[in-house]
Write a protein that holds these residues in place. Structure first.
Motif, PDB file in Angstrom:
ATOM      1  N   VAL A 198      18.160   1.516  -2.927  1.00 60.24           N
ATOM      2  CA  VAL A 198      18.433   0.502  -2.875  1.00 60.24           C
ATOM      3  C   VAL A 198      17.460  -0.094  -2.057  1.00 60.24           C
ATOM      4  O   VAL A 198      17.297   0.234  -0.542  1.00 60.24           O
ATOM      5  CB  VAL A 198      19.753  -0.060  -2.500  1.00 60.24           C
ATOM      6  N   GLY A 199      16.713  -1.193  -2.208  1.00 59.23           N
ATOM      7  CA  GLY A 199      15.655  -1.949  -1.545  1.00 59.23           C
ATOM      8  C   GLY A 199      14.477  -1.028  -0.984  1.00 59.23           C
ATOM      9  O   GLY A 199      13.724  -1.387  -0.099  1.00 59.23           O
ATOM     10  N   ARG A 200      14.211   0.216  -1.551  1.00 61.97           N
ATOM     11  CA  ARG A 200      12.830   1.111  -1.427  1.00 61.97           C
ATOM     12  C   ARG A 200      12.650   1.836  -2.467  1.00 61.97           C
ATOM     13  O   ARG A 200      13.273   2.033  -3.269  1.00 61.97           O
ATOM     14  CB  ARG A 200      13.274   1.874  -0.106  1.00 61.97           C
ATOM     15  N   LYS A 201      11.108   1.973  -2.578  1.00 56.44           N
ATOM     16  CA  LYS A 201      10.742   2.671  -3.580  1.00 56.44           C
ATOM     17  C   LYS A 201       9.589   3.558  -3.318  1.00 56.44           C
ATOM     18  O   LYS A 201       8.747   3.160  -2.111  1.00 56.44           O
ATOM     19  CB  LYS A 201      10.258   1.777  -4.861  1.00 56.44           C
ATOM     20  N   VAL A 202       9.271   4.427  -3.891  1.00 52.49           N
ATOM     21  CA  VAL A 202       8.065   5.472  -3.446  1.00 52.49           C
ATOM     22  C   VAL A 202       6.780   4.839  -4.427  1.00 52.49           C
ATOM     23  O   VAL A 202       6.901   4.574  -5.490  1.00 52.49           O
ATOM     24  CB  VAL A 202       8.286   7.040  -3.868  1.00 52.49           C
ATOM     25  N   VAL A 203       5.663   4.592  -3.530  1.00 48.85           N
ATOM     26  CA  VAL A 203       4.459   4.361  -4.340  1.00 48.85           C
ATOM     27  C   VAL A 203       3.202   5.307  -4.010  1.00 48.85           C
ATOM     28  O   VAL A 203       3.309   5.937  -3.094  1.00 48.85           O
ATOM     29  CB  VAL A 203       3.926   3.027  -3.713  1.00 48.85           C
ATOM     30  N   HIS A 204       2.319   5.315  -4.808  1.00 47.24           N
ATOM     31  CA  HIS A 204       1.177   6.348  -4.885  1.00 47.24           C
ATOM     32  C   HIS A 204      -0.004   5.511  -5.050  1.00 47.24           C
ATOM     33  O   HIS A 204      -0.054   4.586  -5.791  1.00 47.24           O
ATOM     34  CB  HIS A 204       1.186   7.239  -5.785  1.00 47.24           C
ATOM     35  N   LEU A 205      -0.834   5.753  -4.050  1.00 52.05           N
ATOM     36  CA  LEU A 205      -2.165   4.735  -4.052  1.00 52.05           C
ATOM     37  C   LEU A 205      -3.374   5.927  -4.040  1.00 52.05           C
ATOM     38  O   LEU A 205      -3.418   6.837  -3.353  1.00 52.05           O
ATOM     39  CB  LEU A 205      -2.132   4.110  -2.706  1.00 52.05           C
ATOM     40  N   LEU A 206      -4.315   5.397  -4.792  1.00 56.84           N
ATOM     41  CA  LEU A 206      -5.624   6.200  -5.027  1.00 56.84           C
ATOM     42  C   LEU A 206      -6.647   5.891  -3.931  1.00 56.84           C
ATOM     43  O   LEU A 206      -6.162   4.471  -3.079  1.00 56.84           O
ATOM     44  CB  LEU A 206      -6.282   6.052  -6.139  1.00 56.84           C
ATOM     45  N   PRO A 207      -7.584   6.458  -3.418  1.00 53.91           N
ATOM     46  CA  PRO A 207      -8.607   6.075  -2.612  1.00 53.91           C
ATOM     47  C   PRO A 207      -9.058   4.697  -2.891  1.00 53.91           C
ATOM     48  O   PRO A 207      -9.345   4.353  -3.891  1.00 53.91           O
ATOM     49  CB  PRO A 207      -9.432   7.157  -2.344  1.00 53.91           C
TER      50      PRO A 207
END
Length: 205
Positions: free
Chosen positions: A20-29
């Motif tokens: 709740v209120g948080r999520k995992v994110v993935h970023l490329l360079p």
């Protein structure tokens, strides 16, 4: 009579998993967490990877103001007030995984869970001390010493754990911005460090 069991807060699970209120994110360079001037509605906990904070002046000049590594928070200005704006642009240097925490959830867990508020306070103190050290470095050290310090920080010199064989990819222009000198001077110092056997430099440092 129904027994009510109290759920124990697990700090590691909170910072690893979505909820709740948080999520995992993935970023490329080169992908951005947020840009300067964006509405500051969440804060990021950097789980893996490296990132940088850059600021653009009204005249359009860009400067790198901080390098960030795993275990740090990004975008703490979102906690200052409702309607706050991000003061810098946060960009992934290498592939990053982060936990995005909504402002309201961040404030709630800080108030309710001491282990989390202790962790966040330690982070803020460490960042404040580093900012003071950066200021002293700019005021009193030569550009060569400032470059050496930045390289050691990027390699996490003296930190526990396995040593990094390479520092994250970074251009000489970015290093020059951070220490307040020209790219040609950075190139000169890097060549001297290499001749002294302090670094190896062949595309990656």
């Amino acid at each position: 009579m129904t027994e009510v069991r109290e759920v124990t807060f697990n700090l590691a699970v909170f910072l690893e998993e979505a909820g709740v209120g948080r999520k995992v994110v993935h970023l490329l360079p080169k992908q951005v967490f947020f840009a300067q001037g964006d509405a500051a509605v969440s804060i990021f906990y950097l789980r893996t990877g490296r990132a940088k904070l850059t600021v653009v002046s009204p005249e359009g000049k860009e400067g790198t103001v901080a390098l960030l590594s795993s275990g740090e928070f990004i975008g703490e200005e979102s906690l200052a007030s409702v309607g706050a704006l991000h003061l810098a642009t946060a960009t992934a240097i290498i592939a990053c995984t982060a936990l995005e925490i909504a402002r309201e959830e961040m404030i709630r867990v800080m108030h309710e869970e001491r282990s989390f508020s202790d962790l966040y306070l330690k982070f803020l103190l460490a960042r404040s001390i580093r900012a003071q050290a950066d200021l002293v470095d700019q005021l009193f050290n030569s550009s060569e010493k400032r470059l050496a310090r930045i390289l050691l920080l990027m390699a996490e010199f003296g930190e526990p754990g396995e040593p990094e064989p390479f520092i994250p990819p970074i251009t000489q222009e970015t290093l020059a911005e951070m220490i307040g000198t020209t790219r040609s001077r950075v190139s000169f110092f890097m060549n001297r460090f290499r001749k002294l056997g302090l670094i190896e430099y062949n595309g990656r440092i």
